[in-house]
Structures are given as C-alpha cells and as structure tokens.
Design a protein around this motif. Structure first.
Motif, PDB file in Angstrom:
ATOM      1  N   SER A  12       0.778  -1.280  -0.028  1.00 26.68           N
ATOM      2  CA  SER A  12      -0.084   0.032  -0.045  1.00 26.68           C
ATOM      3  C   SER A  12       0.773   1.239  -0.013  1.00 26.68           C
ATOM      4  N   LEU A  13       0.372   2.415  -0.203  1.00 25.03           N
ATOM      5  CA  LEU A  13       1.243   3.669  -0.088  1.00 25.03           C
ATOM      6  C   LEU A  13       1.909   3.601   1.277  1.00 25.03           C
ATOM      7  N   SER A  14       2.874   4.251   1.225  1.00 20.74           N
ATOM      8  CA  SER A  14       3.714   4.437   2.830  1.00 20.74           C
ATOM      9  C   SER A  14       3.204   5.652   3.540  1.00 20.74           C
ATOM     10  N   ASN A  15       2.187   6.509   2.581  1.00 19.50           N
ATOM     11  CA  ASN A  15       1.698   7.669   3.643  1.00 19.50           C
ATOM     12  C   ASN A  15       0.676   8.298   2.699  1.00 19.50           C
ATOM     13  N   ASP A  16      -0.471   8.783   3.427  1.00 17.77           N
ATOM     14  CA  ASP A  16      -1.539   9.339   2.473  1.00 17.77           C
ATOM     15  C   ASP A  16      -1.133  10.758   2.052  1.00 17.77           C
ATOM     16  N   ILE A  17      -0.060  11.359   2.553  1.00 13.32           N
ATOM     17  CA  ILE A  17       0.061  12.735   2.024  1.00 13.32           C
ATOM     18  C   ILE A  17       1.083  12.759   0.899  1.00 13.32           C
ATOM     19  N   ILE A  18       0.228  13.017  -0.323  1.00 17.56           N
ATOM     20  CA  ILE A  18       1.036  12.920  -1.518  1.00 17.56           C
ATOM     21  C   ILE A  18       1.402  14.234  -1.906  1.00 17.56           C
ATOM     22  N   VAL A  19       2.624  14.475  -2.369  1.00 13.02           N
ATOM     23  CA  VAL A  19       3.147  15.915  -2.655  1.00 13.02           C
ATOM     24  C   VAL A  19       3.756  15.997  -4.049  1.00 13.02           C
ATOM     25  N   SER A  20       4.052  14.633  -4.726  1.00 13.60           N
ATOM     26  CA  SER A  20       4.496  14.855  -6.041  1.00 13.60           C
ATOM     27  C   SER A  20       4.369  13.220  -6.649  1.00 13.60           C
ATOM     28  N   GLN A  27       6.264   3.695 -17.588  1.00 18.20           N
ATOM     29  CA  GLN A  27       4.917   3.560 -17.261  1.00 18.20           C
ATOM     30  C   GLN A  27       4.924   3.312 -15.647  1.00 18.20           C
ATOM     31  N   LYS A  28       6.076   3.411 -14.782  1.00 16.20           N
ATOM     32  CA  LYS A  28       5.933   3.271 -13.288  1.00 16.20           C
ATOM     33  C   LYS A  28       5.577   4.630 -12.774  1.00 16.20           C
ATOM     34  N   ASP A  39       7.584   6.386  -3.174  1.00 21.60           N
ATOM     35  CA  ASP A  39       7.171   4.934  -3.524  1.00 21.60           C
ATOM     36  C   ASP A  39       7.160   4.629  -4.910  1.00 21.60           C
ATOM     37  N   CYS A  40       7.171   3.408  -5.330  1.00 17.04           N
ATOM     38  CA  CYS A  40       7.058   3.208  -6.898  1.00 17.04           C
ATOM     39  C   CYS A  40       6.052   2.143  -7.189  1.00 17.04           C
ATOM     40  N   HIS A  48       9.006   0.725  -1.501  1.00 17.07           N
ATOM     41  CA  HIS A  48       9.043   1.809  -0.644  1.00 17.07           C
ATOM     42  C   HIS A  48      10.385   2.141  -0.706  1.00 17.07           C
ATOM     43  N   TYR A  49      10.693   3.277  -0.704  1.00 16.20           N
ATOM     44  CA  TYR A  49      12.358   3.624  -0.413  1.00 16.20           C
ATOM     45  C   TYR A  49      12.069   4.798   0.847  1.00 16.20           C
ATOM     46  N   LYS A  50      12.761   4.846   1.913  1.00  9.72           N
ATOM     47  CA  LYS A  50      12.882   5.490   2.880  1.00  9.72           C
ATOM     48  C   LYS A  50      14.222   5.785   3.449  1.00  9.72           C
ATOM     49  N   HIS A  51      14.402   6.821   4.277  1.00  8.24           N
ATOM     50  CA  HIS A  51      15.554   7.329   4.601  1.00  8.24           C
ATOM     51  C   HIS A  51      15.809   6.165   5.989  1.00  8.24           C
TER      52      HIS A  51
END
Length: 195
Positions: A12-20, A27-28, A39-40, A48-51
């Motif tokens: 699923s998404l890693s967070n619901d606040i999408i900014v870009s 087509q990814k 996220d991809c 998911h890619y995180k710090h």
C-alpha cells in the motif's frame, strides 16, 4: 480504484500525504510523500524507499517534494530538507553528486529539463541550472537593484514554451527568462495576476 496507506500492508502507499508524482519511461508511477518517503507503483506492487541512517545510499529525507525523469531516464528527487538526489534504479541507491555550493537549496520544489538538456532546480534560494554540456552551474536569484532579475527566490514551478522562454512560477508572481538576453520579465498582481 483508490490507493491509501494501510498499516501492516507493505503493498500500500507508505503515507497518504502525496506531494509529487512522476510517470517514468517504463510507465511506473513514482510517488513522493510527506514523511513516507518515495514509493514506486508498477500497477500491481508498491516498492518503498525511505531514509535510514544505517544504510549508505538510502533516501536522504522522507519528505519528497519533487520527482523528475529527464530525457536520459535519470530520476531526480527533490526533498524538503536534504536537497537533490539522483536514484540509480539498478543499484537501488540514492546519491548526491553535487556540492552544496552548486545546488544551494535543501528544499527542492521544482525540477525541469529544458530543450538543451539542462536541468533546472528550484527551491527557496532561487534557481540552480546544471548545464548539460559543461557540467557547470548557473545560479539565478532575486536582485532588488535589478528589474530584470528573478522576482522571488521561492520557486514553485518551471517550464519552457514553444519560443524557448523559461517560465518560472514564484511566490510573488511569474518570471519569464529570455535565454538569448539572459534577462527576466516579471508579472505580478499589477499585471493582472490573481492574488
């Protein structure tokens, strides 16, 4: 279909606040979140890619403000407080190939490639342009003593029109750069822009 963050669900998404958002050449869909990292989504699976302080080459900041794929398929990532990164898809690693003196903004809100292949990077300290042919940098910022300079250092968006003019949306209006003269024309409320 609706996609949301679902605690405990890695797909699923890693967070619901999408900014870009950015759709790449495969087509990814690349999704920049605020505090969820990058996220991809390939249409089926989220990656998911995180710090992570313990992993060299991880995402520098989990607040991804801008994402851009250039004509050579390089994926550029602009963050809220850690500057600009490039993502190597084969190695699954992020890098910061530029010195802080070259790319002055830690907050990267706008990324754009012009017709010549130069990369434009906008944020809170104006614009840095990475020149494709030389690797040199050009910096544009407001100069209150020059009416032909950038109108504001807070950059929201950069684009190029059919005539080759560079349009820059800023906090205080539009600046239009003529690359031939290297001068800006600015439009504000006085020119009819809404408040």
């Amino acid at each position: 279909k609706q996609y949301k963050y679902e605690p405990g669900n890695a797909n699923s998404l890693s967070n619901d606040i999408i900014v870009s958002l950015c759709v790449d050449h495969d087509q990814k869909l690349w999704i920049g979140t605020y505090f969820g990292g990058l996220d991809c989504f390939d249409g089926q699976t989220f990656t998911h890619y995180k710090h992570d302080d313990k992993i060299a080459g991880s995402l520098a900041d989990n607040r991804v403000i801008s994402i851009f794929e250039d004509s050579s398929h390089t994926l550029w990532i602009g963050t809220f407080a850690a500057g600009l990164q490039i993502f190597d898809r084969e190695k699954k690693k992020f890098s910061r190939p530029f010195k802080q003196t070259d790319i002055r903004c830690l907050y990267v809100s706008a990324l754009f490639e012009d017709r010549k292949g130069n990369i434009w990077v906008g944020g809170y300290f104006g614009i840095d342009v990475i020149l494709k042919n030389t690797g040199r940098f050009i910096h544009y910022s407001i100069n209150k003593d020059d009416a032909n300079s950038l109108i504001s250092n807070t950059i929201n968006c950069i684009n190029q029109d059919g005539r080759g003019l560079i349009w820059i949306a800023t906090r205080y209006g539009l600046s239009i750069l003529n690359p031939e003269t290297n001068k800006f024309t600015s439009l504000t409320k006085r020119n009819g822009l809404p408040d």
